[in-house]
Design a protein around this motif. Structure first.
Motif, short mmCIF file in Angstrom:
data_model
loop_
_atom_site.label_atom_id
_atom_site.label_comp_id
_atom_site.label_asym_id
_atom_site.label_seq_id
_atom_site.Cartn_x
_atom_site.Cartn_y
_atom_site.Cartn_z
N LEU A 117 0.83 -1.20 0.00
CA LEU A 117 0.00 0.00 0.00
C LEU A 117 0.86 1.26 0.00
O LEU A 117 0.57 2.24 -0.70
CB LEU A 117 -0.94 0.00 1.21
N GLU A 118 1.93 1.25 0.78
CA GLU A 118 2.83 2.40 0.82
C GLU A 118 3.47 2.66 -0.54
O GLU A 118 3.53 3.80 -1.01
CB GLU A 118 3.94 2.17 1.86
N LYS A 119 3.96 1.58 -1.16
CA LYS A 119 4.64 1.75 -2.44
C LYS A 119 3.67 2.15 -3.55
O LYS A 119 4.10 2.72 -4.57
CB LYS A 119 5.38 0.45 -2.80
N HIS A 120 2.39 1.89 -3.34
CA HIS A 120 1.37 2.36 -4.27
C HIS A 120 1.16 3.87 -4.11
O HIS A 120 0.57 4.51 -4.98
CB HIS A 120 0.05 1.63 -4.01
N GLY A 121 1.62 4.41 -2.99
CA GLY A 121 1.50 5.84 -2.75
C GLY A 121 0.37 6.24 -1.83
O GLY A 121 0.07 7.43 -1.69
N ILE A 122 -0.24 5.27 -1.17
CA ILE A 122 -1.37 5.57 -0.28
C ILE A 122 -0.84 6.15 1.03
O ILE A 122 0.01 5.55 1.70
CB ILE A 122 -2.21 4.31 -0.01
N LYS A 123 -1.35 7.31 1.39
CA LYS A 123 -0.93 8.02 2.61
C LYS A 123 -2.09 8.08 3.60
O LYS A 123 -3.26 7.95 3.21
CB LYS A 123 -0.46 9.43 2.25
N PRO A 124 -1.80 8.29 4.87
CA PRO A 124 -2.87 8.37 5.87
C PRO A 124 -3.96 9.38 5.52
O PRO A 124 -5.14 9.15 5.79
CB PRO A 124 -2.13 8.77 7.15
N ALA A 125 -3.59 10.48 4.89
CA ALA A 125 -4.57 11.51 4.55
C ALA A 125 -5.53 11.09 3.45
O ALA A 125 -6.56 11.75 3.23
CB ALA A 125 -3.84 12.78 4.12
N ASP A 126 -5.23 9.97 2.76
CA ASP A 126 -6.06 9.55 1.62
C ASP A 126 -7.37 8.91 2.05
O ASP A 126 -8.28 8.78 1.23
CB ASP A 126 -5.28 8.59 0.73
#
Length: 327
Positions: A139-148
């Protein structure tokens, strides 16, 4: 001779018994390890009970995980006294595993025990926690951030789900836990879940595409649950799929993929290359609140492992189970 669980299959049937095992049973390998702790995963329950053809050769020592100390090595990366961890590689299925006092394996399968963990803590994490970390990394490498937005974790009371919740919460994500055991609400919230939803909301056949809700998903269930999770993931979100507790089927359509551009990541923990494993364990050492994991970890001896393996398949086990090979 050493103590362990040995699975046999012959004219008298399929049996898993704790017994003294001759070292001749161990397969070839360039590293021998004194196993200090192992653990029980869903696959171990299947192997011990014989409810699924997990074991591919007999006799077999089950246990897809172990942590311990190298006693002998002809591998250049390891020497006697090194603390090591093993997850997967067919151990406990085609190669004798960790539910015994001694294991002999290929040195390329091992990773060093992070200094942040004891061997017991490493097995409280086990394949379940290592797999959860692989999902978080995807998920991180996909670019998903807590703010999403919200992250859905299915099978939240299981080993992967429990560790995934703790990791995501520590990293600042808002976690929604899906569970069939609402009585465990306080336990899941203590791990870091913000909200709970009933497993039934996702387990039945659903629409090809639904209202967007999840920025990302970690799914341990498969079948309709995975299909519904994909159908309700936000535009360009991602789903990390790592389990099949609800079934191996995937009754979905291409709609979420071609209309919302979501990505489905398959998470394989068994044959992942060593570099990926080391990254996952390094991140676990940095990002996992081991205190939270200790609160959901149950310790048993080898003699109890056969019964607890059956209980695990029946959904009666919460969190993690570690097996003390010294008992």
């Amino acid at each position: 001779m050493f103590k362990g669980i040995l699975i046999t299959k012959d004219g008298a049937g399929y049996r898993a018994e704790v017994q003294q095992i001759d070292e001749a049973v161990l397969p070839d390998g360039d590293v021998t390890v004194r196993v200090e702790w192992s653990t029980l995963n869903y696959k171990d329950g299947l192997a011990i009970t014989g409810k699924s053809p997990v074991v591919r050769r007999f006799p077999m020592i089950p246990g897809i995980d172990f942590a311990g100390t190298v006693t002998q090595s002809s591998h250049p990366d390891w020497q006697a006294g090194d603390k090591v961890v093993l997850n997967g590689w067919g151990v406990g299925e085609t190669h004798c595993g960790g539910l015994a006092e001694v294991a002999r394996v290929k040195g390329d399968w091992l990773v060093p025990l992070p200094k942040a963990f004891t061997t017991r803590q490493a097995m409280a994490i086990g394949t379940a926690g290592y797999t959860a970390m692989l999902c978080v990394l995807a998920l991180e490498k996909h670019g998903i951030k807590p703010a999403d937005g919200e992250i859905l974790v299915t099978g939240a009371n299981g080993g992967v789900g429990s560790v995934a919740i703790a990791l995501l919460a520590r990293l600042g994500y808002t976690v929604v836990a899906s569970t069939g055991r609402p009585a465990e609400a306080e336990h899941l919230k203590a791990l870091g879940a913000e909200t709970l939803i009933e497993r039934s909301e996702l387990a039945a056949p659903g629409k090809p595409i639904g209202k967007e809700r999840w920025a990302g998903v970690i799914d341990t269930v498969g079948s309709h649950t995975l299909a519904n999770a994909c159908a309700t993931t936000k535009y360009r979100g991602a789903v990390a799929a790592c389990g099949l507790a609800g079934g191996m089927d995937f009754p979905a359509t291409v709609a979420p993929f071609i209309l919302r551009g979501i990505t489905l990541y398959g998470i394989d923990s068994v044959m992942a290359p060593r570099s990926v494993r080391q990254e996952a364990w390094e991140r676990l050492a940095r990002d996992l609140d081991i205190g939270k994991l200790n609160s959901v970890t149950r310790e048993i001896g080898l003699a109890e492992a056969i019964q607890v393996g059956a209980e695990l398949l029946d959904g009666k086990v919460r969190g993690r189970v570690v097996v003390n090979l010294a008992q």
